[in-house]
Design a protein around this motif. Structure first.
Motif, short mmCIF file in Angstrom:
data_model
loop_
_atom_site.label_atom_id
_atom_site.label_comp_id
_atom_site.label_asym_id
_atom_site.label_seq_id
_atom_site.Cartn_x
_atom_site.Cartn_y
_atom_site.Cartn_z
N TRP A 70 -0.35 52.89 -8.17
CA TRP A 70 0.63 54.08 -7.65
C TRP A 70 2.03 53.52 -7.35
O TRP A 70 2.82 54.02 -7.51
CB TRP A 70 -0.19 54.45 -6.28
N PHE A 73 3.84 52.61 -10.24
CA PHE A 73 4.45 53.87 -11.21
C PHE A 73 5.72 54.23 -10.24
O PHE A 73 6.79 54.92 -10.79
CB PHE A 73 3.63 55.00 -11.43
N PHE A 76 9.72 52.88 -10.43
CA PHE A 76 10.71 53.26 -11.50
C PHE A 76 11.87 54.13 -11.05
O PHE A 76 12.48 54.98 -11.54
CB PHE A 76 10.38 53.78 -12.70
N TRP A 127 -5.73 64.07 -5.27
CA TRP A 127 -5.78 63.89 -6.74
C TRP A 127 -4.94 62.87 -7.44
O TRP A 127 -5.34 62.48 -8.37
CB TRP A 127 -5.54 65.30 -7.35
N GLU A 128 -3.91 62.62 -6.59
CA GLU A 128 -2.85 61.35 -7.33
C GLU A 128 -3.58 60.04 -7.31
O GLU A 128 -3.74 59.26 -8.05
CB GLU A 128 -1.55 61.48 -6.36
N LEU A 131 -6.49 60.12 -9.43
CA LEU A 131 -6.11 59.58 -11.11
C LEU A 131 -5.97 58.31 -11.45
O LEU A 131 -6.20 57.72 -12.25
CB LEU A 131 -4.58 60.30 -11.52
N CYS A 132 -5.21 57.54 -10.26
CA CYS A 132 -4.87 56.22 -10.43
C CYS A 132 -6.21 55.28 -10.40
O CYS A 132 -6.32 54.16 -11.12
CB CYS A 132 -4.13 55.62 -8.94
N LEU A 135 -7.63 55.50 -13.85
CA LEU A 135 -6.87 54.89 -14.56
C LEU A 135 -7.42 53.16 -14.51
O LEU A 135 -7.42 52.36 -15.22
CB LEU A 135 -5.42 54.71 -14.32
N LEU A 138 -10.52 52.55 -16.07
CA LEU A 138 -10.50 52.47 -17.59
C LEU A 138 -9.87 51.05 -18.06
O LEU A 138 -10.28 50.58 -19.06
CB LEU A 138 -9.24 53.64 -17.97
N VAL B 81 8.81 61.11 -11.60
CA VAL B 81 8.94 60.15 -12.57
C VAL B 81 7.44 59.14 -12.77
O VAL B 81 7.21 58.88 -13.97
CB VAL B 81 9.82 59.13 -12.19
N TRP B 82 6.91 59.14 -11.57
CA TRP B 82 5.63 58.47 -11.60
C TRP B 82 4.72 59.08 -12.50
O TRP B 82 3.80 58.59 -13.53
CB TRP B 82 5.11 58.17 -10.33
N LEU B 83 4.59 60.52 -12.68
CA LEU B 83 3.45 61.10 -13.68
C LEU B 83 3.79 60.75 -14.99
O LEU B 83 2.78 60.36 -15.95
CB LEU B 83 3.61 62.67 -13.42
N VAL B 85 5.34 57.81 -16.13
CA VAL B 85 4.92 56.53 -16.40
C VAL B 85 3.36 56.50 -16.56
O VAL B 85 2.76 55.83 -17.31
CB VAL B 85 5.53 55.53 -15.24
N PHE B 86 2.60 57.13 -15.71
CA PHE B 86 1.21 57.13 -15.53
C PHE B 86 0.78 57.62 -16.82
O PHE B 86 -0.17 56.94 -17.53
CB PHE B 86 0.76 58.03 -14.62
N LEU B 90 -1.64 55.65 -19.51
CA LEU B 90 -2.99 56.24 -19.74
C LEU B 90 -3.41 56.40 -21.23
O LEU B 90 -4.29 56.07 -21.72
CB LEU B 90 -3.18 57.65 -19.01
N ILE B 93 -4.18 53.02 -22.63
CA ILE B 93 -5.31 52.34 -22.30
C ILE B 93 -6.41 52.90 -23.27
O ILE B 93 -7.42 52.41 -23.94
CB ILE B 93 -5.61 52.36 -20.76
N ILE B 97 -9.07 51.43 -25.81
CA ILE B 97 -10.62 51.81 -25.73
C ILE B 97 -11.17 52.39 -26.94
O ILE B 97 -12.45 51.91 -27.66
CB ILE B 97 -11.11 52.74 -24.32
#
Lengths: 514, 161
Positions: A70, A73, A76, A127-128, A131-132, A135, A138, B81-83, B85-86, B90, B93, B97
């Protein structure tokens, strides 16, 4: 003052126990459950307890990686989101909560965790964060897949260097008692010099820890000084505005005398003002210990925002944190997966990818609890209680088992066949006497400390005051704590009992047949 | 309503050491009546920047009581912005996999095919694979294994007809 007990513990506990676990894994060439079964069948509970502790750890530990993702990300952006406070609804000033505390703490408690005022108020899932967390799991799954591809025990007797890279990544602790060391060491060649590696690993680990603690404490002092000075400045501004004094007449040095003077000359106005005047003290700032995981995120992000090109340093720092965290997670998952893949029952039915996938999926779903608004409080429960007592007990049983049940002479001979020389008197004294005594005394200390303080308490974030307050745990939280500790420690006597009963039944069956 | 005022129309009082004061604006054309407060407030709000720069001060250092300044909000892009990069991380990755899982399945299929071929050949007796305890010799580390000379020359045990 802290370094002396740290070094004593390292020499008396860390290095000998690390060497012991590596040697056991390397010799038995099995994960933790299999290794202890070979030493003595009554000890299969120790391996199971290690796996249970590792399972608890992997449940909550990956949440730290989710937080690191979190922050990564969010690095940036220009300016960094934790550098300034957001504005309130009519844009006349900053958010009230952010005013009372600093912008980095606001970003952590409100925008990252969205923390609730207490454990009982569970709130919704963020939810944020979910999601992290997905990830992060994964990424762990990807690394496990890669790991099982390159290591194999029976097919290729190659020497994967996985456990050496894990050693540099065992940052927070030497990882004793989790079974991850035994699991990793079981992939070694039988002739690997684990004595030298044990010493090197523990020394590297302690130097890294000392270096990191120096950096952390200096940043912590900087943050406390900064907060103290801004508190003083706020008080000065308030007094200047209220009494219309000349600019510069109140400074940090003469603040106390001036306060007394103003109280004497204008008692009524001063009395009206006094609820807003905070008593700033540096000691209070230093005492508001940001504990545990919050430290890594609040303190370091505070330091980073004051640097030039903060985005670069932020990205670098959180990538490093992620690598360390994922490395620790790999150790934990290896500790869980190695016994599962060692056992014939499961390994023949399902391929490795499916087993790892199922383990990761279960842990991810359980980990979603920690993404709720009260999730950080549950996280602290797991962090404080899932591992500490159980690990002490597991490590104690391990040392006693190897020294007295397996026999230290037999162990010496095994080491001689593996490395080529017998362990010297330092190792033997530590294993046989010093480490068990120290662990027993630590154990007694923990128990007496708990009994003396009575009920357990936790730190909750109060949004109205902008600081942490102490609250008592509700009864169901205490029940969860008890379950956590019991689940892992009870495995040891239960395992011994089950083996005893099984042997009894076998003997009876044999005697009736004969 | 355009009215011109001079500097002398602004009257100060209650000046303190803090450099704070009360002021009123009078209207000289209308017999020294004071301009209503709301009009003055509106005027100050409009010209805040000019007033600040005249004193070389800012909103933080020059404060008008009852006139709160509006702060400029930070720039926010339409998608956070973070979405972005996420999403990038994602996709990488998940691709990794999928690639590894598919490669693992293909490798296992190849191994199964090889072992069935080898079984067929063994049944026909065409390929002798030296086996020790069910493990092919190539996979064993020969340092650990030990070839027993008695059983090595098996075909010479029987006298030829």
């Amino acid at each position: 003052g802290f370094l002396i007990p740290y070094f004593i513990m390292l020499i008396a506990e860390g290095m000998p126990l690390l060497y012991l676990e590596l040697a056991v894994g390397q010799r038995m060439r099995r994960g933790s459950i299999g290794a202890w079964k070979i030493i003595s069948p009554y000890l299969c509970g120790v391996g199971v307890a290690s796996v249970v502790v590792s399972f608890f750890l992997s449940m909550y530990y990956n949440v730290i990686n989710a937080w690191a993702f979190w922050y990564l990300f969010h690095s940036f952006q220009d300016p960094l989101p934790w550098a300034t406070c957001p504005l309130n609804s009519n844009r006349t000033g900053y958010e009230e909560e952010c005013e009372k505390t600093s912008s980095t703490q606001y970003f952590w408690y409100r925008q990252t965790l969205n923390i609730s005022p207490s454990l009982e108020a569970s709130g919704n899932m963020q939810w944020e964060q979910a999601l992290c967390l997905t990830l992060a799991w994964l990424v762990v799954y990807l690394c496990i897949l890669r790991g099982t591809e390159s290591t194999g025990k029976l097919e290729q007797l190659s020497n994967p260097k996985t456990w050496i890279s894990a050693a540099t990544q065992i940052f927070f602790s030497l990882g004793l008692g989790f079974g991850s060391l035994i699991a990793f060491a079981s992939y070694n060649e039988p002739t690997n010099n684990c004595e030298r590696h044990a010493i090197i690993v523990s020394l590297i680990n302690s130097t890294t820890s000392i270096f990191a603690s120096i950096v952390t404490f200096s940043i912590y002092g900087f943050k406390a000084t900064f907060n103290y000075e801004s508190c003083i400045n706020k008080v000065i501004l308030l007094l200047l505005n209220a009494f219309d004094l000349e600019e510069g007449s109140l400074t940090a040095d003469n603040l106390n005398e001036m306060k007394d003077y103003l109280m004497a000359t204008h008692p009524q106005e001063y009395a009206q003002l006094s609820p807003q005047l905070k008593n700033c003290s540096l000691e209070a700032e230093l005492d508001t210990a940001v504990q545990g995981t919050g430290l890594a995120f609040i303190v370091y992000s505070e330091a980073i925002k004051n640097m030039e090109v903060p985005q670069l340093y932020s990205v670098l720092y959180f990538v490093m944190l992620l690598m360390l965290g994922i490395g620790s997670m790999l150790g934990n998952t290896a500790a869980i997966l190695t016994p599962l893949t060692d056992s014939r029952v499961i390994a023949t039915r399902f391929p490795k990818e499916v087993i790892s996938g199922v383990v990761c999926f279960i842990n991810c779903v359980i980990g979603l609890i920690f993404t709720m608004e009260a999730g950080n409080y549950w996280f602290d429960i797991f962090n404080d209680y899932a591992a500490t007592l159980s690990l002490l007990l597991i490590v104690l049983v391990e040392t006693i088992a190897v020294c007295y049940i397996y026999g230290i002479r037999r162990f010496e001979k095994d080491l001689y066949t593996m490395i080529g020389r017998k362990p010297n008197w330092y190792w033997k004294i530590m294993w046989a006497f010093a480490s068990p005594l120290l662990i027993i005394s630590l154990f007694i200390f923990y128990l007496t400390d708990y009994i003396l303080t009575g009920t357990l308490q936790y730190q909750a974030w109060d949004a109205t005051q902008g600081q942490l307050v102490t609250k008592d745990y509700p009864s169901y939280a205490l029940a969860v704590i008890g379950l956590l500790v019991a689940a892992s420690t009870m495995c040891i006597p239960l395992g011994a009992l089950v083996t005893f009963i099984r042997k009894r039944l076998k003997r009876e069956r044999v005697s009736t047949v004969a | 309503m355009m009215s011109f005022h001079e500097i002398s129309d602004v009257l100060l009082c209650n000046v303190t050491d803090r450099v704070s004061f009360w002021f009123v604006v009078t209207d000289s054309s209308q017999n020294m009546t004071t301009v209503p407060g709301s009009v003055v407030e509106a005027a100050i709000r409009m010209n805040r920047n000019r007033i600040n720069s005249a004193f070389l001060l800012s909103d933080k250092t020059l404060q008008f009581l009852k006139i709160t300044s509006t702060l400029s909000p930070p720039v926010e892009p339409s998608t956070p912005v973070w979405l972005i990069v996420f999403g990038v991380v994602l996709c990488l990755i998940v691709a990794g996999i999928v690639f590894l899982v598919v490669a693992g399945i293909q490798q296992r299929k190849k191994k199964n095919k090889e072992s069935t071929e080898r079984e067929n050949l063994e049944e026909k007796g065409e390929v002798t694979v030296t086996v020790e305890n069910g493990i092919p010799c190539e996979a064993l580390d020969l340092k650990a294994g030990h070839i027993n000379g008695v059983f090595a020359a098996d075909d010479e045990r029987f006298t030829s007809l």
